[in-house]
Motif scaffolding. Sequence first.
Motif, PDB file in Angstrom:
ATOM      1  N   PRO A 154      -2.849 -28.575  -5.684  1.00 10.24           N
ATOM      2  CA  PRO A 154      -4.176 -28.129  -5.259  1.00 10.24           C
ATOM      3  C   PRO A 154      -5.256 -29.131  -5.688  1.00 10.24           C
ATOM      4  O   PRO A 154      -5.223 -29.660  -6.798  1.00 10.24           O
ATOM      5  CB  PRO A 154      -4.348 -26.793  -6.011  1.00 10.24           C
ATOM      6  CG  PRO A 154      -2.943 -26.332  -6.295  1.00 10.24           C
ATOM      7  CD  PRO A 154      -2.159 -27.583  -6.527  1.00 10.24           C
ATOM      8  N   GLY A 155      -6.190 -29.399  -4.773  1.00  8.51           N
ATOM      9  CA  GLY A 155      -7.300 -30.283  -5.095  1.00  8.51           C
ATOM     10  C   GLY A 155      -6.934 -31.740  -5.259  1.00  8.51           C
ATOM     11  O   GLY A 155      -7.731 -32.530  -5.787  1.00  8.51           O
ATOM     12  N   PRO A 159       1.170 -37.404  -2.018  1.00 10.50           N
ATOM     13  CA  PRO A 159       1.677 -38.602  -1.354  1.00 10.50           C
ATOM     14  C   PRO A 159       1.260 -38.651   0.112  1.00 10.50           C
ATOM     15  O   PRO A 159       1.214 -37.618   0.795  1.00 10.50           O
ATOM     16  CB  PRO A 159       3.203 -38.465  -1.487  1.00 10.50           C
ATOM     17  CG  PRO A 159       3.426 -36.995  -1.545  1.00 10.50           C
ATOM     18  CD  PRO A 159       2.256 -36.436  -2.306  1.00 10.50           C
ATOM     19  N   GLY A 160       0.922 -39.823   0.583  1.00  9.54           N
ATOM     20  CA  GLY A 160       0.611 -39.985   1.994  1.00  9.54           C
ATOM     21  C   GLY A 160      -0.701 -39.377   2.424  1.00  9.54           C
ATOM     22  O   GLY A 160      -0.935 -39.168   3.621  1.00  9.54           O
ATOM     23  N   GLY A 161      -1.589 -39.066   1.483  1.00  2.00           N
ATOM     24  CA  GLY A 161      -2.896 -38.537   1.855  1.00  2.00           C
ATOM     25  C   GLY A 161      -2.866 -37.130   2.401  1.00  2.00           C
ATOM     26  O   GLY A 161      -3.537 -36.811   3.389  1.00  2.00           O
ATOM     27  N   LEU A 162      -2.108 -36.229   1.791  1.00  2.00           N
ATOM     28  CA  LEU A 162      -2.078 -34.836   2.222  1.00  2.00           C
ATOM     29  C   LEU A 162      -3.478 -34.238   2.128  1.00  2.00           C
ATOM     30  O   LEU A 162      -4.267 -34.595   1.278  1.00  2.00           O
ATOM     31  CB  LEU A 162      -1.112 -34.028   1.351  1.00  2.00           C
ATOM     32  CG  LEU A 162       0.324 -34.533   1.236  1.00  2.00           C
ATOM     33  CD1 LEU A 162       1.152 -33.569   0.410  1.00  2.00           C
ATOM     34  CD2 LEU A 162       0.944 -34.741   2.604  1.00  2.00           C
ATOM     35  N   LYS A 163      -3.753 -33.296   3.022  1.00  2.00           N
ATOM     36  CA  LYS A 163      -5.074 -32.688   3.048  1.00  2.00           C
ATOM     37  C   LYS A 163      -5.324 -31.885   1.776  1.00  2.00           C
ATOM     38  O   LYS A 163      -4.447 -31.176   1.280  1.00  2.00           O
ATOM     39  CB  LYS A 163      -5.214 -31.779   4.267  1.00  2.00           C
ATOM     40  CG  LYS A 163      -6.629 -31.212   4.444  1.00  2.00           C
ATOM     41  CD  LYS A 163      -6.743 -30.390   5.705  1.00  2.00           C
ATOM     42  CE  LYS A 163      -6.693 -31.280   6.943  1.00  2.00           C
ATOM     43  NZ  LYS A 163      -6.966 -30.498   8.176  1.00  2.00           N
ATOM     44  N   PHE A 164      -6.532 -31.997   1.248  1.00  2.00           N
ATOM     45  CA  PHE A 164      -6.925 -31.226   0.075  1.00  2.00           C
ATOM     46  C   PHE A 164      -8.427 -31.003   0.126  1.00  2.00           C
ATOM     47  O   PHE A 164      -9.156 -31.688   0.842  1.00  2.00           O
ATOM     48  CB  PHE A 164      -6.536 -31.951  -1.221  1.00  2.00           C
ATOM     49  CG  PHE A 164      -7.372 -33.179  -1.504  1.00  2.00           C
ATOM     50  CD1 PHE A 164      -8.388 -33.143  -2.443  1.00  2.00           C
ATOM     51  CD2 PHE A 164      -7.147 -34.370  -0.821  1.00  2.00           C
ATOM     52  CE1 PHE A 164      -9.160 -34.264  -2.704  1.00  2.00           C
ATOM     53  CE2 PHE A 164      -7.917 -35.497  -1.066  1.00  2.00           C
ATOM     54  CZ  PHE A 164      -8.927 -35.443  -2.019  1.00  2.00           C
ATOM     55  N   ARG A 165      -8.886 -30.034  -0.657  1.00  2.00           N
ATOM     56  CA  ARG A 165     -10.298 -29.683  -0.709  1.00  2.00           C
ATOM     57  C   ARG A 165     -10.664 -29.304  -2.139  1.00  2.00           C
ATOM     58  O   ARG A 165      -9.818 -28.835  -2.909  1.00  2.00           O
ATOM     59  CB  ARG A 165     -10.603 -28.479   0.192  1.00  2.00           C
ATOM     60  CG  ARG A 165     -10.333 -28.675   1.667  1.00  2.00           C
ATOM     61  CD  ARG A 165     -10.549 -27.360   2.411  1.00  2.00           C
ATOM     62  NE  ARG A 165     -10.489 -27.515   3.855  1.00  2.00           N
ATOM     63  CZ  ARG A 165      -9.369 -27.469   4.568  1.00  2.00           C
ATOM     64  NH1 ARG A 165      -8.206 -27.263   3.958  1.00  2.00           N
ATOM     65  NH2 ARG A 165      -9.403 -27.609   5.885  1.00  2.00           N
ATOM     66  N   ASP A 211      -7.745 -28.644 -14.266  1.00  4.45           N
ATOM     67  CA  ASP A 211      -9.115 -28.798 -13.777  1.00  4.45           C
ATOM     68  C   ASP A 211      -9.235 -28.370 -12.328  1.00  4.45           C
ATOM     69  O   ASP A 211     -10.332 -28.038 -11.865  1.00  4.45           O
ATOM     70  CB  ASP A 211      -9.563 -30.259 -13.923  1.00  4.45           C
ATOM     71  CG  ASP A 211      -9.601 -30.727 -15.363  1.00  4.45           C
ATOM     72  OD1 ASP A 211      -9.820 -29.875 -16.248  1.00  4.45           O
ATOM     73  OD2 ASP A 211      -9.395 -31.934 -15.600  1.00  4.45           O
ATOM     74  N   ARG A 212      -8.121 -28.388 -11.597  1.00  3.43           N
ATOM     75  CA  ARG A 212      -8.151 -28.108 -10.160  1.00  3.43           C
ATOM     76  C   ARG A 212      -7.551 -26.752  -9.807  1.00  3.43           C
ATOM     77  O   ARG A 212      -7.358 -26.453  -8.626  1.00  3.43           O
ATOM     78  CB  ARG A 212      -7.426 -29.224  -9.412  1.00  3.43           C
ATOM     79  CG  ARG A 212      -8.030 -30.604  -9.612  1.00  3.43           C
ATOM     80  CD  ARG A 212      -7.416 -31.621  -8.661  1.00  3.43           C
ATOM     81  NE  ARG A 212      -5.979 -31.751  -8.879  1.00  3.43           N
ATOM     82  CZ  ARG A 212      -5.414 -32.653  -9.678  1.00  3.43           C
ATOM     83  NH1 ARG A 212      -6.183 -33.498 -10.348  1.00  3.43           N
ATOM     84  NH2 ARG A 212      -4.109 -32.709  -9.813  1.00  3.43           N
TER      85      ARG A 212
END
Length: 401
Positions: A154-155, A159-165, A211-212
Amino acid sequence: MHCRPSRSVRSRTSLACRVFALLLGLALAAGTCARSAPAEQAFRLIAYASGHTDFARIPAAKLTHVNYAFALVNEQAEVYFRSPDSAASHLAALTALKKVNPRLKVLVSIGGWGADHFSDAALTADTRARFARTAVDLMRQHHLDGIDLDWEYPGHPGPGGLKFRAEDKQNFTLLLRACRTALDAASAADQRAAGDHYLLTIASSDGDYFDRTEMSSLHAELDWINVMTYDRTGEWSKTTGHHASLFASKDAPTAPSTDSAVQQHLGAGIPPAKIVVGAAFYGRGWTGVGQQAHGLLQPAEQPIDGNLSYARLAREFIGRDGYERHWDSDAQAAFLWNPTTGTFITYEDPAALRAKANYVKQHRLGGVMFWEQAHDPDGVLVEALHATLLAAAPSGAVAAP
Protein backbone atom coordinates in the motif's frame (compact mmCIF):
# COMPACT_ATOMS: atom_id res chain seq x y z
CA MET A 1 -7.32 -13.02 18.04
CA HIS A 2 -9.78 -10.16 17.88
CA CYS A 3 -12.95 -10.80 19.84
CA ARG A 4 -15.88 -9.82 17.61
CA PRO A 5 -19.19 -9.52 19.53
CA SER A 6 -21.90 -11.79 18.19
CA ARG A 7 -25.08 -10.35 16.76
CA SER A 8 -27.93 -11.15 19.16
CA VAL A 9 -31.39 -11.85 17.79
CA ARG A 10 -33.59 -8.81 18.22
CA SER A 11 -37.02 -9.64 19.50
CA ARG A 12 -39.62 -7.51 21.21
CA THR A 13 -42.27 -10.17 21.56
CA SER A 14 -41.41 -11.12 25.09
CA LEU A 15 -38.97 -10.62 27.91
CA ALA A 16 -38.07 -14.31 27.65
CA CYS A 17 -36.99 -13.90 24.03
CA ARG A 18 -34.87 -10.89 24.90
CA VAL A 19 -33.20 -12.73 27.76
CA PHE A 20 -32.57 -15.75 25.57
CA ALA A 21 -31.05 -13.59 22.85
CA LEU A 22 -28.84 -11.83 25.37
CA LEU A 23 -27.59 -15.12 26.84
CA LEU A 24 -27.00 -16.54 23.36
CA GLY A 25 -25.00 -13.49 22.36
CA LEU A 26 -22.89 -13.65 25.51
CA ALA A 27 -22.21 -17.35 25.01
CA LEU A 28 -21.12 -16.90 21.42
CA ALA A 29 -18.96 -13.91 22.31
CA ALA A 30 -17.34 -15.87 25.10
CA GLY A 31 -16.62 -18.71 22.68
CA THR A 32 -15.07 -16.31 20.20
CA CYS A 33 -12.92 -14.68 22.88
CA ALA A 34 -11.87 -18.08 24.20
CA ARG A 35 -10.00 -18.82 21.01
CA SER A 36 -7.94 -15.64 21.49
CA ALA A 37 -6.96 -16.54 25.02
CA PRO A 38 -6.69 -20.35 25.33
CA ALA A 39 -5.69 -21.90 28.62
CA GLU A 40 -2.35 -22.76 27.06
CA GLN A 41 -0.53 -20.97 24.26
CA ALA A 42 -1.33 -22.31 20.81
CA PHE A 43 0.98 -21.79 17.84
CA ARG A 44 0.54 -21.85 14.09
CA LEU A 45 2.87 -23.34 11.49
CA ILE A 46 1.81 -21.95 8.12
CA ALA A 47 3.13 -23.03 4.73
CA TYR A 48 2.81 -20.99 1.57
CA ALA A 49 2.34 -23.33 -1.37
CA SER A 50 2.32 -22.43 -5.06
CA GLY A 51 2.00 -24.15 -8.39
CA HIS A 52 5.62 -25.26 -8.01
CA THR A 53 4.74 -27.39 -4.97
CA ASP A 54 4.61 -31.18 -5.02
CA PHE A 55 1.31 -31.37 -3.17
CA ALA A 56 1.65 -35.09 -2.50
CA ARG A 57 4.75 -34.41 -0.40
CA ILE A 58 3.32 -31.67 1.83
CA PRO A 59 3.76 -32.80 5.47
CA ALA A 60 0.16 -32.02 6.37
CA ALA A 61 0.34 -33.60 9.83
CA LYS A 62 3.05 -31.11 10.82
CA LEU A 63 1.25 -27.97 9.63
CA THR A 64 -1.68 -25.99 10.94
CA HIS A 65 -2.42 -23.90 7.82
CA VAL A 66 -1.55 -23.73 4.12
CA ASN A 67 -1.83 -20.51 2.10
CA TYR A 68 -2.26 -21.15 -1.62
CA ALA A 69 -0.42 -18.52 -3.68
CA PHE A 70 -1.73 -16.68 -5.59
CA ALA A 71 -5.08 -15.36 -6.72
CA LEU A 72 -4.97 -11.97 -8.43
CA VAL A 73 -7.07 -8.80 -8.77
CA ASN A 74 -8.26 -7.52 -12.15
CA GLU A 75 -9.05 -3.98 -13.28
CA GLN A 76 -12.68 -4.43 -12.23
CA ALA A 77 -11.62 -5.16 -8.63
CA GLU A 78 -12.53 -8.84 -8.99
CA VAL A 79 -10.46 -11.63 -7.48
CA TYR A 80 -9.62 -14.44 -9.92
CA PHE A 81 -7.13 -17.17 -10.79
CA ARG A 82 -5.00 -16.68 -13.89
CA SER A 83 -5.22 -20.45 -14.56
CA PRO A 84 -8.50 -21.51 -12.97
CA ASP A 85 -8.27 -25.18 -13.94
CA SER A 86 -4.79 -25.56 -12.49
CA ALA A 87 -5.78 -23.68 -9.35
CA ALA A 88 -8.84 -25.90 -8.91
CA SER A 89 -6.66 -29.00 -9.17
CA HIS A 90 -4.12 -27.61 -6.71
CA LEU A 91 -6.76 -26.59 -4.20
CA ALA A 92 -8.48 -29.96 -4.42
CA ALA A 93 -5.13 -31.56 -3.56
CA LEU A 94 -4.67 -29.19 -0.63
CA THR A 95 -8.14 -29.67 0.83
CA ALA A 96 -7.69 -33.44 0.45
CA LEU A 97 -4.85 -33.16 2.99
CA LYS A 98 -7.52 -32.72 5.66
CA LYS A 99 -7.94 -36.49 5.51
CA VAL A 100 -4.43 -36.67 6.99
CA ASN A 101 -4.88 -33.70 9.33
CA PRO A 102 -8.55 -32.81 9.96
CA ARG A 103 -7.48 -29.63 11.79
CA LEU A 104 -5.60 -28.27 8.77
CA LYS A 105 -6.93 -24.99 7.37
CA VAL A 106 -6.43 -23.95 3.74
CA LEU A 107 -6.56 -20.29 2.71
CA VAL A 108 -6.22 -18.54 -0.63
CA SER A 109 -3.58 -15.81 -0.72
CA ILE A 110 -4.36 -12.86 -2.99
CA GLY A 111 -1.63 -10.73 -4.55
CA GLY A 112 2.09 -11.32 -4.15
CA TRP A 113 5.10 -9.46 -5.47
CA GLY A 114 4.22 -7.69 -8.71
CA ALA A 115 0.43 -8.01 -8.36
CA ASP A 116 -1.41 -4.88 -9.47
CA HIS A 117 -4.88 -3.30 -9.09
CA PHE A 118 -5.04 -3.36 -5.28
CA SER A 119 -5.09 0.43 -5.10
CA ASP A 120 -8.03 0.62 -7.51
CA ALA A 121 -9.86 -2.19 -5.71
CA ALA A 122 -9.51 -0.39 -2.38
CA LEU A 123 -10.54 3.01 -3.75
CA THR A 124 -14.32 3.16 -3.27
CA ALA A 125 -17.03 1.43 -1.29
CA ASP A 126 -18.27 -0.24 -4.50
CA THR A 127 -14.86 -1.58 -5.54
CA ARG A 128 -14.12 -2.76 -2.01
CA ALA A 129 -17.44 -4.60 -1.87
CA ARG A 130 -16.76 -6.21 -5.26
CA PHE A 131 -13.29 -7.31 -4.16
CA ALA A 132 -14.64 -8.79 -0.93
CA ARG A 133 -17.57 -10.51 -2.61
CA THR A 134 -15.48 -12.14 -5.35
CA ALA A 135 -12.75 -13.15 -2.89
CA VAL A 136 -15.28 -14.83 -0.61
CA ASP A 137 -17.05 -16.45 -3.58
CA LEU A 138 -13.72 -17.90 -4.76
CA MET A 139 -12.96 -19.15 -1.26
CA ARG A 140 -16.34 -20.86 -0.90
CA GLN A 141 -16.23 -22.30 -4.41
CA HIS A 142 -13.09 -24.24 -3.49
CA HIS A 143 -14.19 -25.12 0.06
CA LEU A 144 -11.45 -23.12 1.74
CA ASP A 145 -11.17 -21.67 5.22
CA GLY A 146 -10.21 -18.04 4.64
CA ILE A 147 -8.36 -15.44 2.62
CA ASP A 148 -4.90 -13.91 3.01
CA LEU A 149 -4.14 -10.51 1.44
CA ASP A 150 -0.61 -9.97 0.20
CA TRP A 151 -0.64 -6.40 -1.11
CA GLU A 152 2.98 -5.44 -1.82
CA TYR A 153 2.64 -2.61 -0.92
CA PRO A 154 0.00 0.00 0.00
CA GLY A 155 1.18 3.51 -0.85
CA HIS A 156 4.21 2.21 -2.74
CA PRO A 157 4.72 1.65 -6.48
CA GLY A 158 6.20 -1.84 -6.20
CA PRO A 159 7.94 -3.48 -9.17
CA GLY A 160 7.23 -2.13 -12.62
CA GLY A 161 5.45 0.99 -11.40
CA LEU A 162 2.28 -0.58 -9.99
CA LYS A 163 -0.49 1.90 -9.31
CA PHE A 164 -0.56 3.38 -5.82
CA ARG A 165 -2.07 6.34 -4.01
CA ALA A 166 -1.52 8.21 -0.78
CA GLU A 167 -5.10 7.24 0.12
CA ASP A 168 -4.05 3.59 0.16
CA LYS A 169 -3.23 4.08 3.82
CA GLN A 170 -6.86 4.54 4.84
CA ASN A 171 -8.31 2.48 1.99
CA PHE A 172 -6.37 -0.62 2.97
CA THR A 173 -8.11 -0.61 6.34
CA LEU A 174 -11.48 -0.13 4.66
CA LEU A 175 -10.75 -2.97 2.23
CA LEU A 176 -9.97 -5.30 5.12
CA ARG A 177 -13.13 -4.19 6.90
CA ALA A 178 -15.18 -5.02 3.80
CA CYS A 179 -13.55 -8.44 3.64
CA ARG A 180 -14.14 -9.04 7.34
CA THR A 181 -17.82 -8.16 6.98
CA ALA A 182 -18.23 -10.44 3.96
CA LEU A 183 -16.42 -13.30 5.69
CA ASP A 184 -18.52 -12.95 8.84
CA ALA A 185 -21.68 -13.04 6.75
CA ALA A 186 -20.42 -16.15 4.95
CA SER A 187 -19.54 -17.81 8.27
CA ALA A 188 -23.08 -17.21 9.48
CA ALA A 189 -24.66 -18.36 6.22
CA ASP A 190 -22.56 -21.53 6.21
CA GLN A 191 -23.27 -22.11 9.91
CA ARG A 192 -19.60 -22.25 10.86
CA ALA A 193 -19.05 -22.41 14.59
CA ALA A 194 -17.54 -19.43 16.43
CA GLY A 195 -14.20 -21.20 16.75
CA ASP A 196 -14.23 -22.18 13.07
CA HIS A 197 -15.13 -18.90 11.37
CA TYR A 198 -13.68 -17.93 7.99
CA LEU A 199 -10.23 -16.42 8.49
CA LEU A 200 -8.77 -13.12 7.33
CA THR A 201 -5.01 -12.52 7.41
CA ILE A 202 -2.45 -10.33 5.67
CA ALA A 203 1.23 -10.45 4.82
CA SER A 204 2.93 -7.41 6.34
CA SER A 205 6.34 -5.78 6.34
CA ASP A 206 8.05 -3.33 8.69
CA GLY A 207 9.97 -0.04 8.48
CA ASP A 208 8.14 2.55 6.41
CA TYR A 209 5.37 0.04 5.70
CA PHE A 210 3.93 1.35 8.96
CA ASP A 211 3.97 4.91 7.59
CA ARG A 212 1.73 3.85 4.69
CA THR A 213 -0.73 1.68 6.62
CA GLU A 214 -2.87 1.95 9.75
CA MET A 215 -1.36 -1.05 11.51
CA SER A 216 -2.37 0.20 14.95
CA SER A 217 -6.04 -0.14 14.02
CA LEU A 218 -6.38 -2.46 11.02
CA HIS A 219 -5.28 -5.50 13.01
CA ALA A 220 -8.72 -5.47 14.65
CA GLU A 221 -10.13 -6.83 11.38
CA LEU A 222 -7.60 -9.67 11.20
CA ASP A 223 -7.14 -13.08 12.75
CA TRP A 224 -3.38 -12.70 12.48
CA ILE A 225 -0.56 -11.06 10.52
CA ASN A 226 2.15 -12.91 8.58
CA VAL A 227 5.24 -10.73 8.92
CA MET A 228 7.62 -11.06 5.98
CA THR A 229 10.83 -11.14 7.99
CA TYR A 230 13.05 -12.08 5.06
CA ASP A 231 14.59 -10.55 1.91
CA ARG A 232 16.43 -7.98 4.05
CA THR A 233 19.33 -8.27 1.62
CA GLY A 234 19.48 -9.64 -1.89
CA GLU A 235 20.49 -8.93 -5.47
CA TRP A 236 19.70 -5.24 -4.93
CA SER A 237 22.31 -4.99 -2.12
CA LYS A 238 25.92 -3.92 -2.69
CA THR A 239 27.00 -5.46 0.60
CA THR A 240 26.43 -8.99 1.88
CA GLY A 241 24.33 -9.64 4.95
CA HIS A 242 21.69 -11.89 6.48
CA HIS A 243 18.37 -11.85 4.70
CA ALA A 244 16.24 -13.47 7.42
CA SER A 245 18.18 -13.30 10.69
CA LEU A 246 16.55 -13.40 14.09
CA PHE A 247 18.64 -10.49 15.42
CA ALA A 248 21.07 -7.97 13.94
CA SER A 249 24.76 -8.81 13.56
CA LYS A 250 27.14 -7.24 16.07
CA ASP A 251 28.79 -5.11 13.38
CA ALA A 252 25.47 -4.00 11.86
CA PRO A 253 23.33 -3.26 14.93
CA THR A 254 20.73 -1.20 13.07
CA ALA A 255 20.12 -3.75 10.32
CA PRO A 256 16.52 -4.96 10.14
CA SER A 257 15.84 -8.34 11.70
CA THR A 258 12.99 -10.55 12.79
CA ASP A 259 13.20 -9.09 16.28
CA SER A 260 13.12 -5.47 15.08
CA ALA A 261 10.05 -6.23 12.94
CA VAL A 262 8.29 -7.94 15.83
CA GLN A 263 9.05 -5.03 18.14
CA GLN A 264 7.59 -2.58 15.62
CA HIS A 265 4.39 -4.63 15.40
CA LEU A 266 4.14 -4.88 19.17
CA GLY A 267 4.76 -1.15 19.46
CA ALA A 268 1.70 -0.53 17.28
CA GLY A 269 -0.45 -2.32 19.83
CA ILE A 270 -0.82 -5.55 17.88
CA PRO A 271 -1.40 -8.46 20.28
CA PRO A 272 1.53 -10.89 20.38
CA ALA A 273 -0.68 -13.86 19.48
CA LYS A 274 -1.58 -12.14 16.19
CA ILE A 275 2.05 -11.82 15.10
CA VAL A 276 3.32 -14.71 12.95
CA VAL A 277 6.99 -14.38 11.98
CA GLY A 278 8.31 -15.34 8.58
CA ALA A 279 10.92 -17.94 7.69
CA ALA A 280 12.73 -18.28 4.36
CA PHE A 281 13.21 -21.72 2.85
CA TYR A 282 15.68 -20.27 0.36
CA GLY A 283 18.93 -18.33 0.30
CA ARG A 284 20.45 -15.40 -1.55
CA GLY A 285 24.06 -14.97 -2.58
CA TRP A 286 26.86 -12.90 -4.10
CA THR A 287 30.17 -13.50 -5.81
CA GLY A 288 33.29 -11.36 -5.80
CA VAL A 289 32.94 -10.82 -2.07
CA GLY A 290 35.60 -9.34 0.20
CA GLN A 291 37.56 -11.91 2.22
CA GLN A 292 37.18 -10.45 5.71
CA ALA A 293 34.78 -11.95 8.31
CA HIS A 294 34.13 -14.97 6.06
CA GLY A 295 32.39 -12.64 3.61
CA LEU A 296 29.82 -11.29 6.08
CA LEU A 297 28.99 -7.58 5.69
CA GLN A 298 31.52 -7.25 2.89
CA PRO A 299 31.28 -5.46 -0.47
CA ALA A 300 30.18 -7.71 -3.31
CA GLU A 301 30.73 -7.46 -7.05
CA GLN A 302 27.90 -9.57 -8.40
CA PRO A 303 24.67 -11.00 -6.95
CA ILE A 304 23.55 -14.52 -7.73
CA ASP A 305 20.35 -14.16 -9.75
CA GLY A 306 17.17 -15.26 -8.03
CA ASN A 307 17.01 -17.33 -4.91
CA LEU A 308 18.49 -20.70 -3.99
CA SER A 309 16.10 -23.26 -2.52
CA TYR A 310 17.19 -25.02 0.64
CA ALA A 311 16.91 -28.33 -1.21
CA ARG A 312 19.43 -27.10 -3.77
CA LEU A 313 21.71 -25.66 -1.11
CA ALA A 314 21.74 -29.00 0.72
CA ARG A 315 22.33 -30.90 -2.51
CA GLU A 316 24.97 -28.71 -4.15
CA PHE A 317 26.50 -26.27 -1.66
CA ILE A 318 26.46 -27.03 2.07
CA GLY A 319 29.73 -28.79 2.92
CA ARG A 320 30.61 -29.25 -0.76
CA ASP A 321 33.15 -27.81 -3.20
CA GLY A 322 34.74 -25.48 -0.68
CA TYR A 323 31.52 -24.07 0.83
CA GLU A 324 31.83 -23.73 4.60
CA ARG A 325 28.86 -23.29 6.90
CA HIS A 326 29.29 -20.48 9.47
CA TRP A 327 27.13 -19.32 12.37
CA ASP A 328 26.61 -15.72 13.48
CA SER A 329 25.83 -16.16 17.17
CA ASP A 330 24.69 -12.54 17.57
CA ALA A 331 22.25 -12.71 14.67
CA GLN A 332 21.36 -16.38 15.28
CA ALA A 333 21.82 -16.95 11.57
CA ALA A 334 23.68 -19.34 9.30
CA PHE A 335 25.62 -18.50 6.15
CA LEU A 336 27.89 -20.17 3.61
CA TRP A 337 31.32 -18.93 2.59
CA ASN A 338 33.59 -20.15 -0.19
CA PRO A 339 36.97 -18.42 0.25
CA THR A 340 38.29 -19.75 -3.05
CA THR A 341 35.52 -18.30 -5.22
CA GLY A 342 34.62 -15.41 -2.89
CA THR A 343 30.98 -16.53 -2.77
CA PHE A 344 28.71 -15.70 0.17
CA ILE A 345 25.23 -17.18 0.66
CA THR A 346 22.74 -16.15 3.34
CA TYR A 347 20.11 -18.75 4.22
CA GLU A 348 18.15 -20.35 7.06
CA ASP A 349 19.01 -23.85 8.26
CA PRO A 350 17.46 -26.05 10.97
CA ALA A 351 19.49 -24.37 13.73
CA ALA A 352 18.35 -20.90 12.67
CA LEU A 353 14.74 -22.03 12.47
CA ARG A 354 14.86 -23.67 15.88
CA ALA A 355 16.13 -20.35 17.27
CA LYS A 356 13.28 -18.52 15.52
CA ALA A 357 10.68 -20.96 16.81
CA ASN A 358 12.02 -20.68 20.36
CA TYR A 359 11.82 -16.88 20.06
CA VAL A 360 8.15 -17.22 19.11
CA LYS A 361 7.51 -19.37 22.15
CA GLN A 362 9.47 -17.09 24.47
CA HIS A 363 7.50 -14.02 23.38
CA ARG A 364 4.17 -15.84 23.11
CA LEU A 365 3.76 -14.89 19.47
CA GLY A 366 1.31 -16.45 17.04
CA GLY A 367 3.62 -18.83 15.23
CA VAL A 368 5.79 -19.14 12.13
CA MET A 369 4.95 -19.02 8.43
CA PHE A 370 7.35 -19.85 5.63
CA TRP A 371 7.87 -19.20 1.95
CA GLU A 372 7.65 -21.69 0.43
CA GLN A 373 6.90 -25.40 0.62
CA ALA A 374 8.44 -26.18 -2.78
CA HIS A 375 11.89 -25.15 -1.52
CA ASP A 376 11.93 -27.93 1.11
CA PRO A 377 10.31 -31.00 -0.51
CA ASP A 378 12.09 -33.38 1.88
CA GLY A 379 10.65 -31.57 4.91
CA VAL A 380 13.97 -30.94 6.66
CA LEU A 381 13.15 -27.37 7.63
CA VAL A 382 9.50 -28.11 8.36
CA GLU A 383 10.61 -30.80 10.80
CA ALA A 384 12.89 -28.35 12.64
CA LEU A 385 10.02 -25.89 13.06
CA HIS A 386 7.44 -28.51 13.95
CA ALA A 387 9.64 -30.25 16.50
CA THR A 388 10.41 -26.98 18.27
CA LEU A 389 7.11 -25.16 17.94
CA LEU A 390 4.38 -27.79 17.97
CA ALA A 391 5.72 -31.19 18.98
CA ALA A 392 7.29 -29.62 22.07
CA ALA A 393 4.17 -27.60 22.93
CA PRO A 394 2.73 -28.00 26.45
CA SER A 395 0.49 -30.99 27.00
CA GLY A 396 -3.04 -30.11 26.00
CA ALA A 397 -2.07 -27.19 23.77
CA VAL A 398 -3.63 -27.19 20.33
CA ALA A 399 -3.03 -25.29 17.15
CA ALA A 400 -4.76 -21.94 16.99
CA PRO A 401 -7.54 -21.57 14.41
